[in-house]
Scaffold this motif. Structure first.
Motif, PDB file in Angstrom:
ATOM      1  N   LEU A 157       2.378  74.068 -55.569  1.00  0.00           N
ATOM      2  CA  LEU A 157       3.253  73.730 -56.003  1.00  0.00           C
ATOM      3  C   LEU A 157       4.008  74.799 -56.643  1.00  0.00           C
ATOM      4  O   LEU A 157       5.237  74.585 -57.016  1.00  0.00           O
ATOM      5  N   ASP A 158       3.477  76.055 -56.536  1.00  0.00           N
ATOM      6  CA  ASP A 158       4.117  77.410 -57.108  1.00  0.00           C
ATOM      7  C   ASP A 158       4.932  77.711 -55.595  1.00  0.00           C
ATOM      8  O   ASP A 158       4.259  78.546 -54.891  1.00  0.00           O
ATOM      9  N   TYR A 163      -2.279  74.122 -47.708  1.00  0.00           N
ATOM     10  CA  TYR A 163      -2.033  72.579 -47.881  1.00  0.00           C
ATOM     11  C   TYR A 163      -3.258  72.029 -47.028  1.00  0.00           C
ATOM     12  O   TYR A 163      -3.698  71.149 -47.477  1.00  0.00           O
ATOM     13  N   GLN A 164      -3.309  72.372 -45.879  1.00  0.00           N
ATOM     14  CA  GLN A 164      -4.684  71.835 -45.066  1.00  0.00           C
ATOM     15  C   GLN A 164      -5.963  72.095 -45.845  1.00  0.00           C
ATOM     16  O   GLN A 164      -6.843  71.360 -45.531  1.00  0.00           O
ATOM     17  N   ILE A 188      -2.942  67.119 -57.185  1.00  0.00           N
ATOM     18  CA  ILE A 188      -3.019  66.950 -55.763  1.00  0.00           C
ATOM     19  C   ILE A 188      -1.982  65.834 -55.303  1.00  0.00           C
ATOM     20  O   ILE A 188      -1.220  66.018 -54.364  1.00  0.00           O
ATOM     21  N   ALA A 189      -1.621  64.927 -56.232  1.00  0.00           N
ATOM     22  CA  ALA A 189      -0.629  63.926 -55.777  1.00  0.00           C
ATOM     23  C   ALA A 189       0.525  64.441 -56.019  1.00  0.00           C
ATOM     24  O   ALA A 189       1.537  64.025 -55.028  1.00  0.00           O
ATOM     25  N   GLU A 190       0.813  65.379 -56.753  1.00  0.00           N
ATOM     26  CA  GLU A 190       2.118  66.104 -57.019  1.00  0.00           C
ATOM     27  C   GLU A 190       2.291  67.205 -55.691  1.00  0.00           C
ATOM     28  O   GLU A 190       3.489  67.144 -55.343  1.00  0.00           O
ATOM     29  N   GLU A 244       5.351  67.047 -52.868  1.00  0.00           N
ATOM     30  CA  GLU A 244       6.055  68.201 -52.728  1.00  0.00           C
ATOM     31  C   GLU A 244       6.092  68.607 -51.332  1.00  0.00           C
ATOM     32  O   GLU A 244       7.127  68.874 -50.607  1.00  0.00           O
ATOM     33  N   HIS A 245       5.026  68.317 -50.432  1.00  0.00           N
ATOM     34  CA  HIS A 245       4.847  68.430 -49.240  1.00  0.00           C
ATOM     35  C   HIS A 245       5.809  67.658 -48.530  1.00  0.00           C
ATOM     36  O   HIS A 245       6.264  67.774 -47.257  1.00  0.00           O
ATOM     37  N   ASP A 246       5.762  66.302 -48.762  1.00  0.00           N
ATOM     38  CA  ASP A 246       6.609  65.305 -48.241  1.00  0.00           C
ATOM     39  C   ASP A 246       8.143  65.622 -48.536  1.00  0.00           C
ATOM     40  O   ASP A 246       8.853  65.374 -47.293  1.00  0.00           O
TER      41      ASP A 246
END
Length: 399
Positions: free
Chosen positions: A338-339, A353-354, A385-387, A391-393
């Protein structure tokens, strides 16, 4: 007595290793790969072992045992220090690629600080025999504090708000953002300190506190200043690479503090027994030596290695350690993802992320008993984790 030329050659060699580390690895900011960290960690450990073999051959069995006992003890204490370094750099959100420079600064500062402590310690030992009582008491109290901290189950994050950091934040005016690995930046036409300098101050100040138990511990194993210095120096060399190598395993070593407490307590008792044997304090046995059993260096080395082996194996086999490691690593990787400034390399960011996806899977598979161990941070971890997923999406949609 160690010849002057051996001292000079040893110091030159240590300085050369530090300069090599800076110019060939740290000067250009980058995130070390696991392979790079593994190779260089093994190399530095190998150099330390070869040096110890040389000490054993040319200095005799006693010096060899003293060196390895000191090296193993200082290395174990250094690993414990990595926990705090990790917390400090997470607190200041140091970009991953720039963490190497912070760690190398910490190693150099630590070496300088410990050298000063060694000089002071040697002078005190030569002048005052009672100093062994003080060193022994310091180690026993430190061991007690480690056990007390574990018994109270204190959160390591509290260490990020230690005295050194609070003082540094108060007196050093810095910018809110990093400018690469620069210590100074210009903002709105004004020259300012960057958070990088603040982190280095925090690391350096914390190193001084670490030396307060580190140096008495090694003086409890040997009073040979050459052995004290070299064992300390070689335990610090390679610490930067070790940080990146065991980063994800640090939280797994849940019993390390118990092992270190046992070792420090053991050395503290050894120091006090030695002090009694050499006693000249008037109010103890009328200033006469006390006939007590002294702990040999060989026994000390066996106890230190044995305690560390049991500690590490028990930690790695512990279901609680595995559960805590999964939860903390998932939370950390989510925060790091997230940073956006933490990892600038898109490929490495995707790799993190993986890792998070695998840790999320393991986190969700924890049974009810394991969830009790991580309940204090379970909701926070799930939300992070949800955030990270959101962010990845968003990043995938934009690309």
């Amino acid at each position: 007595m160690v010849p002057t030329w051996v001292w000079i050659a040893t110091i030159v060699g240590i300085v050369a290793l530090l300069l090599f580390d800076f110019f060939f690895h740290v000067r250009k900011a980058h995130t070390p790969t696991l392979r790079e960290a593994s190779i260089w960690s093994a190399l530095y450990v190998g150099i330390a072992i070869l040096f110890g073999i040389g000490v054993w051959i040319f200095g005799g069995t006693d010096m060899g045992q003293e060196y390895f006992a000191g090296y193993v003890t200082e290395k174990a204490l250094s690993v414990d220090n990595l926990f705090v370094f990790l917390i400090i750099m997470a607190s200041f959100k140091v970009p991953r690629a720039d963490q190497q420079k912070v760690l190398l600064f910490g190693i150099v500062f630590s070496l300088i600080a410990r050298t000063a402590f060694i000089a002071v310690g040697a002078a005190l030992i030569n002048s005052f025999a009672w100093i062994f009582y003080l060193f022994g008491l310091i180690l026993i109290l430190t061991a007690g504090n480690l056990l007390k901290k574990e018994a109270q189950d204190e959160d390591d994050d509290d260490e990020a708000n230690n005295f050194i950091i609070r003082i540094a934040r108060r007196f050093l005016h810095t910018s809110d953002e990093y400018d690469g690995d620069k210590l100074f930046t210009v903002k709105d036409g004004k020259k300012m300190l960057t958070p990088m300098l603040l982190v280095m101050v925090a690391i350096g100040g914390t190193d001084i506190l670490f030396a307060l138990d580190s140096i008495p511990a090694i003086f409890g194993l040997t009073q040979n200043v050459f052995i004290v210095f070299t064992a300390t120096a070689f335990s610090l060399l390679g610490l930067r690479q070790l940080y990146f190598l065991i980063d994800g395993l640090l939280d797994r070593l849940i019993y390390l503090s118990y092992g270190l407490a046992a070792i420090l307590g053991f050395i503290g008792v050894k120091l006090i027994l030695h002090a009694l044997h050499e006693n000249n304090v008037p109010f103890i046995n009328d200033g006469e030596k006390v006939n007590v059993v002294e702990i040999t260096t060989g026994l000390s080395l066996s106890v230190i290695i044995g305690v560390l082996a049991v500690t590490v194996i028990a930690s790695l086999l512990s279901p609680k350690g595995r559960a805590l490691s999964i939860a903390k690593n998932a939370r950390r990787h989510a925060q790091q993802y997230l940073d956006a400034d933490y990892e600038s390399d898109p490929a490495l960011r995707e790799k993190n992320y993986q890792k998070l996806l695998e840790e999320e899977r393991q986190f969700r598979e924890l049974d009810e008993k394991q969830r009790v161990w991580v309940k204090d941070h379970e909701q926070e971890t799930a939300e992070l984790i949800a955030e990270a997923h959101r962010e990845h999406d968003r990043a995938e949609t934009q690309s």
